[in-house]
Scaffold this active site. Structure first.
Site, short mmCIF file in Angstrom:
data_model
loop_
_atom_site.label_atom_id
_atom_site.label_comp_id
_atom_site.label_asym_id
_atom_site.label_seq_id
_atom_site.Cartn_x
_atom_site.Cartn_y
_atom_site.Cartn_z
N ASP A 1 4.59 -6.95 -13.31
CA ASP A 1 3.51 -7.92 -13.13
C ASP A 1 2.14 -7.38 -13.55
O ASP A 1 1.17 -8.13 -13.63
CB ASP A 1 3.40 -8.34 -11.65
CG ASP A 1 4.45 -9.39 -11.28
OD1 ASP A 1 5.11 -9.92 -12.19
OD2 ASP A 1 4.60 -9.66 -10.07
N LYS B 1 -2.12 -13.64 -7.70
CA LYS B 1 -1.50 -14.61 -8.62
C LYS B 1 -0.49 -15.47 -7.84
O LYS B 1 0.04 -15.06 -6.80
CB LYS B 1 -0.82 -13.92 -9.80
CG LYS B 1 0.42 -13.07 -9.45
CD LYS B 1 1.74 -13.86 -9.40
CE LYS B 1 2.86 -13.01 -8.83
NZ LYS B 1 3.81 -13.60 -7.98
P1 ATP Z 1 4.96 -9.14 -6.00
O1 ATP Z 1 4.45 -10.53 -5.94
O2 ATP Z 1 4.60 -8.40 -7.27
O3 ATP Z 1 6.39 -8.98 -5.61
P2 ATP Z 1 3.94 -8.68 -3.44
O4 ATP Z 1 2.65 -9.43 -3.30
O5 ATP Z 1 5.15 -9.35 -2.90
O6 ATP Z 1 4.15 -8.30 -4.93
P3 ATP Z 1 2.64 -6.26 -2.66
O7 ATP Z 1 1.49 -6.79 -1.86
O8 ATP Z 1 2.35 -5.75 -4.01
O9 ATP Z 1 3.83 -7.30 -2.73
O10 ATP Z 1 3.32 -5.11 -1.75
C1 ATP Z 1 4.63 -4.64 -1.99
C2 ATP Z 1 4.74 -3.20 -1.46
O11 ATP Z 1 3.93 -2.36 -2.26
C3 ATP Z 1 4.24 -3.05 -0.03
O12 ATP Z 1 5.31 -2.67 0.77
C4 ATP Z 1 3.17 -1.96 -0.08
O13 ATP Z 1 3.39 -0.97 0.88
C5 ATP Z 1 3.28 -1.36 -1.47
N1 ATP Z 1 1.97 -1.10 -2.11
C6 ATP Z 1 1.67 -0.09 -2.91
N2 ATP Z 1 0.41 -0.15 -3.35
C7 ATP Z 1 -0.13 -1.25 -2.83
C8 ATP Z 1 -1.42 -1.85 -2.93
N3 ATP Z 1 -2.40 -1.30 -3.64
N4 ATP Z 1 -1.61 -3.01 -2.27
C9 ATP Z 1 -0.60 -3.57 -1.56
N5 ATP Z 1 0.62 -3.02 -1.42
C10 ATP Z 1 0.87 -1.87 -2.05
#
Ligand code: ATP
Length: 299
Positions: free
Chosen positions: A153, A28
């Site tokens: 989210d 997203k």
């Molecule tokens: P948001 O936009 O909701 O803040 P994000 O894209 O910034 O999310 P994610 O890719 O969700 O961040 O990763 C955040 C943390 O979550 C990472 O440090 C990762 O180790 C952990 N994590 C746990 N499960 C997952 C998963 N299935 N995929 C990616 N990261 C994960």
């Protein structure tokens, strides 16, 4: 947001049993993101227009007798209890009392800790897929109720498309969106902690707040120019100060021909809206020195 790509079944005494499901978990972006106050529990209260993308991870869920096992070869993604997919599967077991197990393979394409809700979308895909695999018959709303306990989210990732999100991001109103809008993503190689960005947010430093009403109207009338003109994310005031390279990426994307650019979520990924997929591919080509680039579109 989710398409079941593939379902493998077997028949036992006339009953069709689902053995394996493959499901897309879409990224997203935030077309607008505003912080409008503080909630009684100390969390920031947000208002944002969320948009799902075609770009996705792929989850394969295979039924097993017991236990939850996660396989993912991305070095930053935990495979145990730290994985949102694991926690969503366990929450679903606890909420329904089902004693079946699952083996889940995550084919990770989305950059991690990037502002694209990679973890949340994986968790949401697991909830939707397991509801089918385990034949639970829960409604979308029930899955959202379980998901929100693990991440604000996740309900949007279950809903997909375009939506106005309020509260912590979990109070959703579906919006008419523009499907197929070409989007380029540039993900520079730095991890950004969402919690740290919110902790450092100072409303007094925000000089321009996004006009969410104008964004909703532009989307409803299919007005791409209006969408581009109303992109806005107040968290840029924090993350761009921490990582000035993000501002440079924005300038470079515009110089390369992007119609509009914005940091997604708490960053560091920057997205650009472009005139066409072909133009997007050319623009992406010129930004490869800044990190991972993706050419995709709104879903
Ligand atoms: P948001 O936009 O909701 O803040 P994000 O894209 O910034 O999310 P994610 O890719 O969700 O961040 O990763 C955040 C943390 O979550 C990472 O440090 C990762 O180790 C952990 N994590 C746990 N499960 C997952 C998963 N299935 N995929 C990616 N990261 C994960």
């Amino acid at each position: 947001m989710f398409e079941l790509c593939w379902v493998n079944t077997k028949t036992n005494k006339g009953e069709v049993i689902i053995m394996e499901i493959t499901i897309k978990a879409r990224a997203k972006i935030n077309l607008t993101l505003d912080v409008v106050g503080r909630l009684p529990d100390g969390y920031h209260e947000v208002e944002m227009v969320m948009q799902a993308l075609e770009l996705h991870d792929t989850l394969t869920l295979r039924s097993q007798e017991e236990g939850i096992a996660i396989a993912c070869d991305h070095p930053q993604v935990p495979t145990g209890e730290g994985n949102l997919v694991y926690r969503c599967a366990r929450a679903l077991q606890q909420a329904t009392g089902i004693d079946r197990g699952v083996h889940i393979t995550i084919d990770k394409r989305l950059p991690v800790a990037a502002g694209l809700a990679g973890g949340s979308s994986n968790g949401a895909a697991a909830l939707i897929g397991l509801n089918k695999l385990w034949n639970l018959g829960l409604t979308r709303e029930q899955l959202m109720e379980i998901g929100v306990t693990l991440g604000a989210d996740i309900p949007f990732c279950i809903l997909g498309g375009t939506a106005l999100a309020k509260g912590k991001g979990e109070k959703l109103t579906p919006l008419q969106g523009i499907k197929g809008l070409p989007v380029v993503l540039v993900n520079p190689p730095m991890g950004v902690s969402t919690a740290e960005v919110y902790k450092n947010f100072d409303g007094a430093k925000v000089s321009h707040r996004p006009n969410i009403r104008a964004m909703i109207d532009a989307l409803a009338s299919g007005d791409c120019r209006g969408v581009v003109d109303n992109l806005g994310n107040v968290l840029e005031t924090v993350t761009l100060e921490m990582h000035p390279e993000i501002a440079i990426i924005k300038v470079e994307l515009l110089a390369a021909g992007a119609l509009g650019v914005l940091m997604s979520g708490s960053g560091p990924t920057v997205f650009a809206i472009t005139t066409s997929q072909e133009e997007g591919a050319k623009i992406a080509q010129r930004l490869t020195h800044r990190g991972a680039v993706f050419v995709t579109s709104t879903s």
